[in-house]
Design an enzyme around this catalytic site. Structure first.
Site, PDB file in Angstrom:
ATOM      1  N   HIS A 290      -5.989   3.685  13.974  1.00  0.00           N
ATOM      2  CA  HIS A 290      -5.060   2.385  14.624  1.00  0.00           C
ATOM      3  C   HIS A 290      -3.724   2.747  14.313  1.00  0.00           C
ATOM      4  CE1 HIS A 290      -5.675   2.357  10.129  1.00  0.00           C
ATOM      5  NE2 HIS A 290      -4.440   1.798  10.112  1.00  0.00           N
TER       6      HIS A 290
ATOM      7  N   ASP B 184     -12.699   3.612  12.938  1.00  0.00           N
ATOM      8  CA  ASP B 184     -11.260   4.117  13.152  1.00  0.00           C
ATOM      9  C   ASP B 184     -10.299   6.102  12.692  1.00  0.00           C
ATOM     10  OD1 ASP B 184      -8.797   4.025  12.830  1.00  0.00           O
ATOM     11  OD2 ASP B 184      -8.369   2.186  11.165  1.00  0.00           O
TER      12      ASP B 184
ATOM     13  N   SER C 165      -1.318   4.567   5.899  1.00  0.00           N
ATOM     14  CA  SER C 165      -2.963   4.759   6.898  1.00  0.00           C
ATOM     15  C   SER C 165      -2.575   6.007   7.007  1.00  0.00           C
ATOM     16  CB  SER C 165      -2.391   3.673   7.261  1.00  0.00           C
ATOM     17  OG  SER C 165      -4.003   3.040   7.986  1.00  0.00           O
TER      18      SER C 165
END
Length: 242
Positions: free
Chosen positions: A81, A128, A231
């Site tokens: 992402h 992910d 992230s």
């Protein structure tokens, strides 16, 4: 980390990719556009975390937006992402290898290819994970080198101490202040079924809906977790002395 239930454990949600590496962080459900960083930690010693990288996007300056891990002299592991669907132009993406303070001694590296897991759609469905191929291999040294990936058979029992690192926010809506040091925080592994139950708190999805999937790993504790800004960065655990 990102809190769905502030009164409960804040849990760091990570996906275990096909490579069997717990090397990146995914935000909590419902917060797919927010990245994660470090809360409750301290500045990392200069001698530690030589695989940590900063992903940069072109703007008024090359802005840090996600973390990553050097897993090979020419490959970086991060979260899907972080790059999908927003990064369309490789020329707008750079990688900065381990540095103690963001922006102070940048030597940004271009990326030649992005490989996103073919089953990735949104964070909530798992898979992910993405790989970034650098245009040129980097020189491995005591300051810059790769992280060891665990075998697929490796298990991470509840309570096992692990570490999360990054340059993210130091609290909710509190940005990492200058000189933007790399932060670290120790977090214990949390059983997936407990993590899944915590993530259902305050939601109306029903407990039969699996938020924490089988390809994910949870770690974290109250006031020691990740927050907006990193992230894709590493979760590392010491196994058999390495």
């Amino acid at each position: 980390m990102l809190l769905l239930a502030p009164q409960m454990l804040s849990l760091l949600l990570l996906a275990l990719p096909v490579l069997a590496s717990p090397a990146y962080v995914a935000p909590a459900p419902g917060q797919a556009l927010q990245q994660t960083g470090i809360v409750g930690g301290q500045e990392a010693p200069r001698s530690k975390w030589p695989w940590q990288v900063s992903l940069r996007v072109r703007g008024p300056y090359w802005m840090h937006f996600c973390g990553g891990s050097l897993i090979h002299p020419q490959w970086v592991l991060t979260a899907a992402h972080c790059v999908e669907p927003d990064i369309k132009d490789l020329a707008a993406l750079r990688v900065q290898l381990r540095e103690q303070h963001l922006y102070y001694q940048d030597q940004l590296l271009p990326v030649s290819r992005i490989i996103v897991h073919p089953q990735f759609y949104i964070i909530q469905t798992g898979a992910d994970i993405a790989l970034l191929e650098l245009e040129e291999p980097v020189n491995i040294s005591s300051h810059i080198h790769t992280v060891t990936l665990p075998p697929a058979s490796e298990t991470f029992p509840p309570g096992m101490p692990c570490w999360v690192t990054g340059w993210g926010d130091v609290d909710n809506n509190v940005h990492l202040p200058p000189p933007y040091p790399l932060k670290e925080v120790e977090v214990p592994v949390v059983e997936n079924h407990l993590c899944n139950a915590e993530y259902h708190t305050g939601l109306h999805t029903g407990h039969s809906f699996q938020i924490v999937r089988d390809d994910m790993l949870c770690a974290g504790s109250e006031n020691h977790d990740s927050c907006q800004g990193d992230s894709g960065g590493p979760l590392v655990c010491k196994v058999n002395g390495t």
